[in-house]
Motif scaffolding. Sequence first.
Motif, PDB file in Angstrom:
ATOM      1  N   LEU A 127      -9.133 -21.210-110.223  1.00  0.00           N
ATOM      2  CA  LEU A 127      -9.811 -21.651-111.433  1.00  0.00           C
ATOM      3  C   LEU A 127      -9.715 -23.166-111.571  1.00  0.00           C
ATOM      4  N   LYS A 128     -10.562 -23.729-112.421  1.00  0.00           N
ATOM      5  CA  LYS A 128     -10.640 -25.173-112.568  1.00  0.00           C
ATOM      6  C   LYS A 128      -9.409 -25.765-113.252  1.00  0.00           C
ATOM      7  N   ASP A 129      -8.621 -24.930-113.943  1.00  0.00           N
ATOM      8  CA  ASP A 129      -7.402 -25.444-114.562  1.00  0.00           C
ATOM      9  C   ASP A 129      -6.221 -25.459-113.590  1.00  0.00           C
ATOM     10  N   TYR A 139      -4.885 -19.452-110.516  1.00  0.00           N
ATOM     11  CA  TYR A 139      -5.716 -18.612-109.653  1.00  0.00           C
ATOM     12  C   TYR A 139      -5.461 -17.147-109.962  1.00  0.00           C
ATOM     13  N   SER A 158     -18.311 -20.079-114.581  1.00  0.00           N
ATOM     14  CA  SER A 158     -18.108 -21.516-114.737  1.00  0.00           C
ATOM     15  C   SER A 158     -16.636 -21.914-114.681  1.00  0.00           C
ATOM     16  N   ASP A 180     -13.307 -22.675-109.605  1.00  0.00           N
ATOM     17  CA  ASP A 180     -13.486 -23.844-108.756  1.00  0.00           C
ATOM     18  C   ASP A 180     -13.877 -23.328-107.373  1.00  0.00           C
ATOM     19  N   TRP A 181     -15.169 -23.270-107.116  1.00  0.00           N
ATOM     20  CA  TRP A 181     -15.652 -22.637-105.884  1.00  0.00           C
ATOM     21  C   TRP A 181     -15.303 -23.463-104.645  1.00  0.00           C
TER      22      TRP A 181
END
Length: 327
Positions: free
Chosen positions: A37-39, A42, A71, A74-75
């Motif tokens: 994840l973007k933060d 995971y 969204s 974090d791809w």
Amino acid sequence: MRGRVHCILLASLAAMSLLLAFGISASAQQLAKRLILKDGSYQLATKYEIKGERVRYFSAERGEWEEVPKSMVDWDATDKYEKDRASGAPPPEAVELDRELEAERKAEEAKTPQVAPGLHLSEYSSVVLLDTYQGQPQLVEIDQSGGEINANRKGNILRAAINPLASAKQTIELPGAHAKVQAHATLPAIYLNVQPPDEGAATNKPQEPELPWDRFKIVRAQAQKDGKRVVGAVKIAVFGKVSQEENLIPTTAEKLTGGWIKVTPKEPLPAGEYVVAEMLGKEGMNLYVWDFGVNPSAPANMQVTKPDASATTSLPDKPIELQKRPK
């Protein structure tokens, strides 16, 4: 009896089922993918699928389907992790752990600099002398000794300052004709790690200016017939001004890591008695000194620190150079 055996059999089957379930769960977590994840966190997923603006995944930890907004993922980081794992690269946690362990190792090494192969300073020592005895480098700890004022008359330095005498001279003396520690090397190196006392944050004393780190000097001591050593002399002028004399030896001082200071004479020292003294600027010299002698034929010092057995034991008379502390 049959009932007891039946209970034992059921308990064994239950334990085997738990172990099997635990093994399957652990294996699933090891094989699981990471939805990063973007933060920075995971989710472990055995599989996942994108449905519109949502990502649906089967949790390897909880064993059920869950969803997160697309969204939030974090791809790029997710794809990179999978590619790194496929190539055999260590996971980020292992890389971070190695980095932390390396930083801790370097911090510990900084506290205990190496002064010879297999020979390190101890963070629990204050003042030590690097000697060479029978071709082997050795560290000898030097204890602090208190010098005494000999006014050469009845009275003390305070009375002399109040009622000074013309050309009055008082000597700073150490008991004993020789220091307990005798250096066999004529170019001994002295390592000091003298930290100022912690007076606490609640003290009402005014903040004193910090003394220079290179204030430690080597002073030649003169042997006397009464079995004492004279380190320095205090002169009191007619108008009450006090000055101090010392027989200073030219030295070099280096600031090392871990708070250590290295003091080395610029030239080989003749056989005799010496002290490491702290210079206090206008106040003269600290009466508490670290005394040692130089005598190549002296017996071995007691309680020395020797190199590790695996290290090279042969070292020249001149101590090795250490890397200076970066500015």
